[in-house]
Enzyme design. Structure first.
Site, mmCIF file in Angstrom:
data_model
loop_
_atom_site.group_PDB
_atom_site.id
_atom_site.type_symbol
_atom_site.label_atom_id
_atom_site.label_comp_id
_atom_site.label_asym_id
_atom_site.label_seq_id
_atom_site.Cartn_x
_atom_site.Cartn_y
_atom_site.Cartn_z
ATOM 1 N N SER A 155 0.831 -1.197 0.000
ATOM 2 C CA SER A 155 0.000 0.000 0.000
ATOM 3 C C SER A 155 0.875 1.260 0.000
ATOM 4 O O SER A 155 1.686 1.434 -0.911
ATOM 5 C CB SER A 155 -0.968 -0.041 1.183
ATOM 6 O OG SER A 155 -1.988 0.906 1.027
ATOM 7 N N ASP A 251 -10.781 -3.920 -4.605
ATOM 8 C CA ASP A 251 -10.061 -2.806 -3.987
ATOM 9 C C ASP A 251 -10.323 -1.556 -4.806
ATOM 10 O O ASP A 251 -10.113 -1.555 -6.026
ATOM 11 C CB ASP A 251 -8.563 -3.136 -3.978
ATOM 12 C CG ASP A 251 -7.697 -2.073 -3.311
ATOM 13 O OD1 ASP A 251 -8.215 -1.003 -2.947
ATOM 14 O OD2 ASP A 251 -6.487 -2.315 -3.160
ATOM 15 N N HIS A 281 -8.169 -4.775 -0.247
ATOM 16 C CA HIS A 281 -6.988 -3.992 0.106
ATOM 17 C C HIS A 281 -6.459 -4.426 1.471
ATOM 18 O O HIS A 281 -7.218 -4.626 2.414
ATOM 19 C CB HIS A 281 -7.322 -2.503 0.137
ATOM 20 C CG HIS A 281 -6.114 -1.629 0.202
ATOM 21 N ND1 HIS A 281 -5.389 -1.301 -0.921
ATOM 22 C CD2 HIS A 281 -5.481 -1.041 1.247
ATOM 23 C CE1 HIS A 281 -4.369 -0.542 -0.566
ATOM 24 N NE2 HIS A 281 -4.394 -0.376 0.744
#
Length: 315
Positions: A155, A251, A281
């Protein structure tokens, strides 16, 4: 493709995670830390795990160093945790660093970079770049090989890893063999199209959550033009290291993650983009029990090992 059945069952037994705007930052950090540290670790045996600090541009940076079993010198991977540049620390993604060290047979340096809103852009990137340079300079004392280096992140950490690869190319050193990026987007702000619309309300990450984290992170909108925030906007991607990009199907930022792949391919960079069906995610954090997370870790580690083997062969 629907949500993975194991995730669907897991979410069915839990209250829905509220929008992050509803939390004071301190409470949000504690909630993420509490939920993350309760997760089971992967079944990985390492030779050692140790905490220390390294010098950074604004003071000492805490790091955690994971050393695999076996005989070195080992490859070295500098790893950056996720958390929207606002949450996360050495403990919240400890499971990912462990899995990466064991799976890639590498010394992993996990970096506790500065967080927003106390430390705005580009503080996290400056700490990340300092850590990569430190890893190269101290490879031997870590039992590592400075000729076999990579960067990795999930991320927000994936964005830092991508940025560090661009910074290393710009500086001419260190030479990186691989970038491993789990669902770190290549561009900001996230375009309001495709997956950003389809999964605007999650599960797990909402599109507004992503926007809010960046509101806390940037100084003003001009920061979005900086290649550290938006790696796709770099003037050139020629000569970047081989890059593995993992995305989660369910996501909102999936398309922004995957969009970096064709940009790298057009620049002649070896790139592998893999979308993990039914995943959300942050899914690699569930490495201790989720097959999709285990697959994403195994694929990234195999990619890294392939690149390190190629460097050894050419040496």
């Amino acid at each position: 493709m629907p949500l993975d059945p194991q995730l669907e069952a897991m979410f069915a037994g839990q209250p829905e995670w509220p929008p992050v705007r509803n939390f004071p930052v301190d409470a949000l950090r504690e909630a993420v830390r509490s939920s993350s540290t309760r997760l089971p670790p992967p079944p990985v045996t390492l030779a050692s795990v140790s905490d220390r600090t390294i010098p950074g541009p604004a003071g000492d940076i805490p790091v955690r160093i994971y050393t695999p079993e076996g005989a070195g010198p080992f490859p070295i991977i500098t790893y950056f945790h996720g958390g929207g540049f606002v949450v996360g620390d050495l403990d919240t993604q400890d499971m990912i660093a462990r899995g990466l060290s064991g799976g890639a047979g590498s010394v992993v340096i996990s970096v506790d970079y500065r967080l927003a809103p106390e430390h705005k852009f580009p503080a996290a990137f400056e700490d990340g770049w300092a850590a990569v340079q430190w890893a190269a300079a101290h490879a031997a004392e870590l039992g590592g090989d400075a000729a076999l280096m990579g960067v990795a992140g999930d991320s927000a950490g994936g964005v830092i890893a991508s940025a560090c690869a661009l910074l290393a190319k710009q500086a001419g050193a260190p030479t990186l063999a691989a970038v491993l990026n789990w669902y770190g987007p290549g561009i900001h702000p996230i375009p309001e199209e495709g997956s950003a619309i389809e999964f605007a309300n999650g599960p797990v990450l909402r599109m507004d959550d992503a926007h809010y984290f960046w509101e806390l992170h940037i100084r003003d909108e001009s920061d979005y033009e900086d290649f550290r925030a938006s790696p796709m906007k770099a003037a050139s991607h020629v000569g970047l290291p081989a890059t593995f990009i993992a995305s989660a199907e369910c996501d909102p930022i999936r398309d922004a993650v995957e969009a970096y792949g064709p940009v790298l391919e057009q620049a002649g960079v070896e790139v592998e983009v893999k979308r993990y069906p039914g995943m959300v995610h942050g899914f690699v954090s569930w490495l201790g029990f989720l097959p999709g997370a285990q697959a994403a870790m195994a694929d990234a580690c195999a990619f890294a090992q392939k690149q390190f083997a190629a460097v050894r062969q050419d040496a």
